[in-house]
Design an enzyme around this catalytic site. Sequence first.
Site, PDB file in Angstrom:
ATOM      1  N   HIS A 141      19.041  15.798  26.884  1.00  0.00           N
ATOM      2  CA  HIS A 141      18.106  16.264  25.853  1.00  0.00           C
ATOM      3  C   HIS A 141      18.383  15.592  24.505  1.00  0.00           C
ATOM      4  CE1 HIS A 141      15.666  19.480  23.790  1.00  0.00           C
ATOM      5  NE2 HIS A 141      16.471  19.143  22.788  1.00  0.00           N
ATOM      6  N   GLU A 142      19.626  15.594  24.082  1.00  0.00           N
ATOM      7  CA  GLU A 142      19.937  15.022  22.765  1.00  0.00           C
ATOM      8  C   GLU A 142      19.674  13.515  22.744  1.00  0.00           C
ATOM      9  OE1 GLU A 142      20.259  16.875  20.291  1.00  0.00           O
ATOM     10  OE2 GLU A 142      20.604  18.733  21.365  1.00  0.00           O
ATOM     11  N   HIS A 145      16.104  12.712  22.001  1.00  0.00           N
ATOM     12  CA  HIS A 145      15.782  12.641  20.568  1.00  0.00           C
ATOM     13  C   HIS A 145      16.121  11.253  20.027  1.00  0.00           C
ATOM     14  CE1 HIS A 145      14.630  16.754  20.096  1.00  0.00           C
ATOM     15  NE2 HIS A 145      15.828  17.267  20.291  1.00  0.00           N
ATOM     16  N   HIS A 151      10.478  17.840  20.364  1.00  0.00           N
ATOM     17  CA  HIS A 151      10.393  18.927  21.339  1.00  0.00           C
ATOM     18  C   HIS A 151       8.958  19.049  21.861  1.00  0.00           C
ATOM     19  CE1 HIS A 151      14.116  20.659  19.240  1.00  0.00           C
ATOM     20  NE2 HIS A 151      14.478  20.107  20.380  1.00  0.00           N
ATOM     21  N   TYR A 200      11.581  24.193  24.914  1.00  0.00           N
ATOM     22  CA  TYR A 200      12.416  25.389  24.769  1.00  0.00           C
ATOM     23  C   TYR A 200      12.005  26.420  25.807  1.00  0.00           C
ATOM     24  CZ  TYR A 200      14.361  24.409  20.069  1.00  0.00           C
ATOM     25  OH  TYR A 200      15.043  23.912  18.992  1.00  0.00           O
TER      26      TYR A 200
HETATM   27 ZN   LIG Z   1      16.229  19.161  20.768  1.00  0.00          ZN
END
Ligand SMILES: [Zn+2]
Length: 250
Positions: A141-142, A145, A151, A200
């Site tokens: 996930h990171e 980015h 997101h 999320y």
């Molecule tokens: Zn994130």
Amino acid sequence: MVAAATSTMQDGTFLTSVDFLNARFVPTDIPLKPRLNDQRFYHKRSRRGSVVAFETDKWPQGRIPYILSSAYTTSQRAVLARAIAAYSAKTCIRFVPKQETDKDYIVISKLDGCYADFARVGGKQQVSLADECVDYPTVIHELMHVIGFIHEHQRDDRDGFVRIVWENVINGANTDFDKLSSVGLSNYGETYDYFSIMHYESTEGSKNGKNTIEAKATAFTKLMGKSTDFTRGDLNRVNRAYKCYGKMSY
Ligand SMILES: [Zn+2]
């Protein structure tokens, strides 16, 4: 698992072949943890879509030089290697040891929680992966980015798919739920993806245990944000943004 022989560089290290061997034993099917306030924007600009659109924001040829803090344990290095190997296997993104000639690069270290600078900032940029962040899905996930993903629930078309329940959002977390609507992003032909590794889950950032995000297709409320790996839609966007198709053998 074998103790990693680390190659050193300045105050950091690089992953070794031993780390990549250890990576084979790393579990990947584990749930994501909350990661509020983890995407950091250096350049204020308009955005539309979910993935960086301008070539100047991307990493040329999908090549991302890195330096790794020497503070990671052998098992943590294996997790990082597993995630980086997944990018290599499924995309044309390559996280490579920083060379002296590389001016733009990331430093992965245990600063303060989990966060990453969005897209290519220019010069040195930070990825913080503290102890609680070193698991496979969080690292994936990171690093998304870093390559230029926002997101999923912050896409400018998200209102057609989810509803933000603002009264349940903890104070100070509002920016994690804001819609990012402007130019500079693209969806690369992918429709909204409830299962994206960038989504999320329904109660993330909740101050009272109630939902902060609800799916318009209500069956998805309980399911969204629970991915443990890239979805096909995530991979399509990475590979279209970085023109990987045609360069890969899978
Ligand atoms: Zn994130």
